[in-house]
Design a protein around this motif. Structure first.
Motif, short mmCIF file in Angstrom:
data_model
loop_
_atom_site.label_atom_id
_atom_site.label_comp_id
_atom_site.label_asym_id
_atom_site.label_seq_id
_atom_site.Cartn_x
_atom_site.Cartn_y
_atom_site.Cartn_z
N ALA A 69 -4.68 -18.93 -1.55
CA ALA A 69 -3.89 -18.29 -2.61
C ALA A 69 -4.36 -18.80 -3.97
N LEU A 70 -4.89 -17.91 -4.79
CA LEU A 70 -5.36 -18.27 -6.12
C LEU A 70 -4.24 -18.21 -7.16
N ALA A 71 -3.13 -17.59 -6.80
CA ALA A 71 -1.93 -17.49 -7.63
C ALA A 71 -0.75 -17.37 -6.68
N ASP A 72 0.46 -17.52 -7.19
CA ASP A 72 1.63 -17.27 -6.35
C ASP A 72 1.51 -15.84 -5.82
N THR A 73 1.57 -15.70 -4.50
CA THR A 73 1.23 -14.43 -3.86
C THR A 73 2.34 -13.98 -2.91
N GLU A 74 2.59 -12.68 -2.92
CA GLU A 74 3.49 -12.05 -1.96
C GLU A 74 2.80 -10.84 -1.39
N LEU A 75 2.91 -10.64 -0.09
CA LEU A 75 2.28 -9.49 0.54
C LEU A 75 3.10 -9.04 1.73
N VAL A 76 2.86 -7.81 2.10
CA VAL A 76 3.46 -7.26 3.31
C VAL A 76 2.30 -6.76 4.17
N GLU A 77 2.34 -7.10 5.46
CA GLU A 77 1.22 -6.69 6.31
C GLU A 77 1.69 -6.33 7.70
N PHE A 78 0.81 -5.58 8.37
CA PHE A 78 1.02 -5.12 9.74
C PHE A 78 -0.11 -5.66 10.60
N SER A 79 0.25 -6.16 11.78
CA SER A 79 -0.73 -6.81 12.66
C SER A 79 -0.37 -6.53 14.11
N PRO A 80 -1.37 -6.57 15.00
CA PRO A 80 -1.04 -6.50 16.43
C PRO A 80 -0.12 -7.67 16.79
N ASP A 81 1.02 -7.37 17.36
CA ASP A 81 2.07 -8.36 17.58
C ASP A 81 1.59 -9.56 18.40
N ALA A 82 0.97 -9.33 19.53
CA ALA A 82 0.56 -10.44 20.40
C ALA A 82 -0.48 -11.32 19.73
#
Length: 121
Positions: free
Chosen positions: A94-107
């Motif tokens: 993280a180069l700065a305070d970061t917020e994100l939302v992501e989707f990933s294969p659950d397992a």
């Protein structure tokens, strides 16, 4: 259909300003709301995984901040307002305070979270 507001998603990993909220959302995928303070380097927490990197693919959107993604083929930077795909074999910084939302294969993502939690333990 499933919907998940940030505050409805349980914290899977937290400490020192890092927060990963994660839950299955359907279709074998999970949703994560992630907060990383500036300077957060996930490298040490990913040690011991293949190539010492996250092996789970992620699709997401940076809400705030900047991230440098280190891979075997080099580094790329991402900033707020960008959608992304990160394939297996990445290490975020993280180069700065970061917020994100992501989707990933659950397992796949559960394996990474379990590893990071065990590293912290």
């Amino acid at each position: 259909m499933t919907a998940a507001a940030r505050d409805d998603v349980p914290v899977a990993l937290g400490g020192e300003g890092v927060e990963v909220r994660n839950m299955p959302i359907g279709g074998g995928m999970s949703i994560s709301y992630i907060t990383l303070p500036q300077g957060t380097d996930m490298g040490p927490a990913l040690k011991g995984l293949p190539d010492d990197a996250c092996q789970c693919p992620h699709w997401g959107y940076l809400l705030k901040g900047r991230i440098r993604m280190r891979t075997a083929t080099g580094e790329e930077e991402y900033e707020a307002g960008q959608a992304y795909y990160w394939g297996p074999g990445h290490v975020p910084l993280a180069l700065a305070d970061t917020e994100l939302v992501e989707f990933s294969p659950d397992a796949d993502f559960k394996q990474v979270i379990d590893h990071v939690v065990a590293q912290a333990g």
